[in-house]
Design a protein around this motif. Sequence first.
Motif, short mmCIF file in Angstrom:
data_model
loop_
_atom_site.label_atom_id
_atom_site.label_comp_id
_atom_site.label_asym_id
_atom_site.label_seq_id
_atom_site.Cartn_x
_atom_site.Cartn_y
_atom_site.Cartn_z
N GLU A 25 2.18 5.74 -2.35
CA GLU A 25 3.00 6.86 -1.91
C GLU A 25 4.35 6.90 -2.64
O GLU A 25 4.63 7.82 -3.40
CB GLU A 25 3.23 6.76 -0.40
N TYR A 26 5.17 5.89 -2.42
CA TYR A 26 6.56 5.94 -2.90
C TYR A 26 6.66 6.11 -4.41
O TYR A 26 7.32 7.03 -4.90
CB TYR A 26 7.29 4.69 -2.45
N LEU A 27 6.01 5.24 -5.15
CA LEU A 27 6.12 5.29 -6.62
C LEU A 27 5.42 6.51 -7.20
O LEU A 27 5.72 6.93 -8.32
CB LEU A 27 5.59 4.01 -7.24
N ASN A 28 4.50 7.08 -6.46
CA ASN A 28 3.80 8.27 -6.94
C ASN A 28 4.61 9.55 -6.77
O ASN A 28 4.16 10.63 -7.15
CB ASN A 28 2.45 8.42 -6.23
N ARG A 29 5.81 9.43 -6.18
CA ARG A 29 6.69 10.59 -6.10
C ARG A 29 7.33 10.90 -7.45
O ARG A 29 8.03 11.90 -7.60
CB ARG A 29 7.79 10.34 -5.07
N SER A 30 7.12 10.03 -8.41
CA SER A 30 7.69 10.19 -9.74
C SER A 30 6.62 9.89 -10.78
O SER A 30 5.58 9.31 -10.47
CB SER A 30 8.89 9.24 -9.92
N SER A 31 6.89 10.31 -12.01
CA SER A 31 5.97 9.99 -13.11
C SER A 31 6.68 9.24 -14.22
O SER A 31 6.17 9.12 -15.32
CB SER A 31 5.35 11.28 -13.67
N HIS A 32 7.87 8.70 -13.92
CA HIS A 32 8.65 8.01 -14.96
C HIS A 32 8.00 6.67 -15.31
O HIS A 32 7.35 6.03 -14.48
CB HIS A 32 10.09 7.79 -14.48
N PRO A 33 8.17 6.20 -16.53
CA PRO A 33 7.59 4.91 -16.94
C PRO A 33 8.24 3.74 -16.20
O PRO A 33 9.44 3.74 -15.94
CB PRO A 33 7.90 4.84 -18.45
N MET A 34 7.42 2.75 -15.85
CA MET A 34 7.90 1.53 -15.21
C MET A 34 7.23 0.33 -15.88
O MET A 34 6.04 0.37 -16.21
CB MET A 34 7.58 1.50 -13.72
N ARG A 62 0.83 -1.21 0.00
CA ARG A 62 0.00 0.00 0.00
C ARG A 62 0.87 1.26 0.00
O ARG A 62 0.53 2.24 -0.68
CB ARG A 62 -0.94 -0.01 1.22
N TYR A 63 1.97 1.22 0.74
CA TYR A 63 2.85 2.39 0.76
C TYR A 63 3.57 2.54 -0.58
O TYR A 63 3.65 3.64 -1.12
CB TYR A 63 3.87 2.28 1.89
N LEU A 64 4.09 1.46 -1.11
CA LEU A 64 4.80 1.52 -2.39
C LEU A 64 3.88 2.02 -3.50
O LEU A 64 4.24 2.90 -4.29
CB LEU A 64 5.35 0.14 -2.76
N PHE A 65 2.67 1.46 -3.57
CA PHE A 65 1.76 1.77 -4.67
C PHE A 65 1.13 3.15 -4.51
O PHE A 65 0.94 3.86 -5.50
CB PHE A 65 0.65 0.72 -4.76
N SER A 117 -1.54 -5.27 -11.43
CA SER A 117 -2.72 -4.69 -12.08
C SER A 117 -3.38 -3.67 -11.17
O SER A 117 -3.87 -2.64 -11.64
CB SER A 117 -3.72 -5.80 -12.45
N ALA A 118 -3.36 -3.93 -9.87
CA ALA A 118 -3.87 -2.95 -8.92
C ALA A 118 -3.07 -1.66 -9.00
O ALA A 118 -3.63 -0.55 -8.97
CB ALA A 118 -3.85 -3.51 -7.50
N LEU A 119 -1.75 -1.78 -9.12
CA LEU A 119 -0.89 -0.59 -9.23
C LEU A 119 -1.19 0.20 -10.49
O LEU A 119 -1.11 1.43 -10.49
CB LEU A 119 0.58 -1.02 -9.24
N ALA A 120 -1.57 -0.49 -11.57
CA ALA A 120 -1.84 0.18 -12.85
C ALA A 120 -3.27 0.66 -12.97
O ALA A 120 -3.65 1.21 -14.01
CB ALA A 120 -1.50 -0.76 -14.00
N CYS A 121 -4.10 0.47 -11.92
CA CYS A 121 -5.49 0.92 -11.94
C CYS A 121 -5.58 2.45 -11.82
O CYS A 121 -4.60 3.14 -11.54
CB CYS A 121 -6.26 0.27 -10.80
N ILE A 122 -6.79 2.94 -11.96
CA ILE A 122 -7.04 4.38 -11.86
C ILE A 122 -6.64 4.89 -10.48
O ILE A 122 -6.00 5.94 -10.34
CB ILE A 122 -8.53 4.69 -12.14
N ASN A 123 -7.02 4.16 -9.44
CA ASN A 123 -6.69 4.53 -8.06
C ASN A 123 -5.93 3.37 -7.41
O ASN A 123 -6.52 2.48 -6.80
CB ASN A 123 -7.96 4.83 -7.27
N PRO A 124 -4.60 3.36 -7.52
CA PRO A 124 -3.82 2.21 -7.02
C PRO A 124 -4.01 1.94 -5.53
O PRO A 124 -4.07 0.79 -5.12
CB PRO A 124 -2.38 2.61 -7.34
#
Length: 359
Positions: free
Chosen positions: A53-62, A48-51, A75-82
Amino acid sequence: MSNFQLTIIAGSNARKRLASEGWRPELFTAMVGASGGAKLLGLGYLDRYLFGEYLNRSSHPMELYGSSIGSWRHSALACINPSAAIATLQERYLSQKWLEDDPRSPTEIVDGLCEWVLDSFLSPDDISYIANNRRFRTHIVTARGLGLNSHQQKPMLALGMGKAAVLNMINRQLLARSFQRIVFSTSTSESFVFKDFDTEHVELNPNNLRSALLASGSIPFLMSGQRDILGAPLGHYWDGGIIDYHFDFTNCAGDGLILYPHFSDQVVPGWFDKSLSWRRNSQRNSPQALDNVVIVAPSKAYIAALPYAKIPDRGDFQKMSQTTRMAYWRECVSASQALADAFIEVIESSDPLRFVADP
């Protein structure tokens, strides 16, 4: 750091990059998610923290590579609201139950429960969003059965799986006689080249995404699998963990780092390798395979303090009553807040390598 809540393992190049650049999310161009079923609950609040908070500090492609439950988490991470999606996935998985006198077959019950879990966080809008998400680029790994493994009938499948186990024990590459790796992707795979097996890439789109996810999590004998997925080679599709249980990192490509939130400090290539001691630790014993990889996993001290001294696993369905299982699983999810807190301590430390071990 024997009592620290996380075990963090970084390959040689990953250590150098972390030391010089810190824990910037931009360092990670890919993330890997292993098979493991109920083990997703062991990561709970860390995910929950990674998806959220942490990864949302950037907008780079993954690029997101996942097999089985790893593909569902991604797939949850790639959803509209991770944040909402991963929390819903965990809660719905935790809440699985069935009537003791259910007239359906065990396979029908498990199939129904898995669809119930998947559909809880995967709305039609999310399906379209994932398929067109340019930031989080999804790669869902499945195993297409060959020969006897292309059958759903259990006697035929048992013979096919037995043959696959023997061939794999002789040489992992011989598993290719029993299964073909099919990767459903929203973009070209850049972080993995998958050179170890016959691999075919299929375009992941709104019309086949749900079937691909169900296939990637379809454990033989327990579930029906998926047949003739739209846009893919004809055949029967099974759990991606059969070939890529924890993934084979000798397939890595590119210069970016790979973030691997994992259930364990072991990296077992395929499902049949779990019982092969010489294969279980092969990647840890060959550090160059993990050169660009950063594993973040619950530590042995953390796991020892959990109820039953383990993280949730699929065996709990058989070994525990439904009430006991759900209470235990919920306690493990609550405890996982300590993993998220520990990760925050790691990334905020003045020494980026303070908690990092070699492979």
